[in-house]
Design a protein around this motif. Structure first.
Motif: not given
Length: 328
Positions: A233-235, A256-258, A263-268
Motif C-alpha cells: 500500500h505504499l505510494p 503519471e507515476a511521478q 501527490s502522496a508526499q503532499q498529502k503526507e
C-alpha cells in the motif's frame, strides 16, 4: 585447467567457423554446422582425444537420431567428467534439441578445455581407428571421407576442364539462345549461403530469447516484491505497479507515476501540519504556566521575609483604602 569458465571469457568469443575447423581437423570429420554434434558423440571423442583410454568408445553411438539415444552419449560424457572431477554442468535437455546457440556455447567450452590440456597436443591419436569401436562410427568415417573427396574433386574440376573453356565460349557465342536455355536449366548453387544466413539468424533469435527471459524474470521478481503485505500500500509501490502494468509504450506513464509520488508526499505533509501547530500551542501554554508558578513562589518568599510591623502596616493600608475584605 579450465573447468569453470565465465561467460565473459575469451573462449565464448570463438567463431562458429573456427570451431568447425577445429572439430573436423581433430577428428577427421566433415561437419558443416555446430548443431550436427548435438548427439554428444563428438564431445565424447574429443574427450577421448585429450584423455586417451578414459572414454569407453564402445558405448558411444555416432548414429544416434532420437533423444533417448543422444542422452546415453551424454551419460557417458558425464561419467568421464566425474572421473576427471570436472564440475562443468551439461545442459542435456537443451543440447539434444539441436539449438545452434546452446551447442555453440558448449562446444566453445570444449575447445577451451581441450586447449588447456597439454596445449591440445594429440600426438599419435587416430580418430578413425578409435571411431571404429563406436556404433555408427564406420559410417560416419565413410561419410566424411566421401564428402572430403567430393570437395577435392570440385576444387580440381576447374583445373582439368580449363582447356575446354575457349571452345565453350565459342559455342556459347555462336548460339546465344541455347546458352541461355542451359543457364536457366542449371540449378542454383547459392544454397550454402542461405544455410549460413539461416544459422546466423537462429543464433541471433536464441540470443534474443535468452535476453528476453532474463529481463522478464527480473520484472517478475519486482512484481512479487511489490505484492508483499507490508509494502503493497505504499505510494512508491503504486507508482512502480503503474509502470509495470502499463498497456502501451507511452512516455506519459512515467510522468503519471511521478505525479502519484508527488501527490502522496503532499498529502503526507498536510497530515503532519496540524500536529505541529498543536505541539507549538502546548509548548506556549506550558511556558506560561511555569512563569506563573515562578511569580507565585517569588511573592510567597517576599511575604515570608517581611517583619511583623511591616505586615501590620500593610494591613492598615488595606483598611484605609476601604477594602471590602475588612469588616467593622
Amino acid at each position: 585447467m579450465a573447468t569453470n569458465i565465465g561467460m565473459m571469457d575469451s573462449a565464448y568469443f570463438v567463431g562458429r567457423s573456427e570451431i568447425l575447423t577445429w572439430i573436423n581437423s581433430t577428428l577427421q570429420l566433415n561437419l558443416s554446422k555446430v548443431e550436427e554434434a548435438c548427439s554428444g558423440a563428438v564431445h565424447c571423442q574429443l574427450m577421448d582425444a585429450v584423455h586417451p583410454g578414459m572414454v569407453p568408445m564402445h558405448k558411444v553411438n555416432f548414429d544416434a537420431k532420437n533423444e533417448y539415444e543422444m542422452i546415453q552419449n551424454y551419460k557417458v560424457l558425464q561419467d568421464v567428467f566425474n572421473k576427471l572431477k570436472i564440475t562443468k554442468h551439461i545442459e542435456v535437455s537443451k543440447l539434444v534439441k539441436g539449438r545452434p546457440l546452446d551447442n555453440l556455447e558448449f562446444m566453445q567450452w570444449m575447445k577451451r578445455y581441450c586447449d588447456s590440456v597439454n596445449g591440445a597436443l594429440m600426438n599419435g591419436y587416430n580418430p578413425l581407428e578409435r571411431r571404429e569401436a563406436c556404433k555408427g562410427g564406420k559410417e560416419a568415417s565413410k561419410k566424411s571421407a566421401q564428402s572430403q573427396s567430393s570437395s577435392k574433386g570440385s576444387t580440381a574440376a576447374p583445373k582439368t576442364h580449363s582447356s575446354h573453356n575457349a571452345r565453350r565460349n565459342d559455342a556459347s557465342s555462336a548460339n546465344p539462345s541455347t546458352h541461355a536455355a542451359i543457364k536457366s536449366s542449371k540449378p542454383s548453387v547459392v544454397v550454402p549461403a542461405y544455410d549460413e544466413q539461416i544459422t546466423e539468424l537462429k543464433l541471433s533469435v536464441d540470443s534474443l530469447e535468452k535476453e528476453r527471459d532474463f529481463y522478464f524474470a527480473k520484472l517478475r521478481d519486482i512484481e512479487i516484491l511489490c505484492q508483499s503485505p507490508g509494502i503493497e500500500h505504499l505510494p512508491i509501490v503504486g507508482a512502480i505497479q503503474r509502470i509495470l502494468y502499463a498497456a502501451d509504450d507511452n512516455a506519459s506513464v512515467v510522468a503519471e507515476a511521478q505525479a502519484m509520488m508527488a501527490s502522496a508526499q503532499q498529502k503526507e505533509a498536510e497530515s503532519l501540519s496540524p500536529i505541529a501547530e498543536l505541539s507549538e500551542e502546548r509548548t506556549t501554554s506550558e511556558t506560561q504556566k511555569r512563569k506563573n508558578i515562578l511569580n507565585l513562589d517569588i511573592d510567597a518568599t517576599g511575604i515570608a521575609n517581611l517583619s511583623p510591623r511591616q505586615r501590620l502596616s500593610d494591613v492598615s493600608d488595606v483598611h484605609c483604602s476601604g477594602s471590602p475584605l475588612m469588616t467593622y
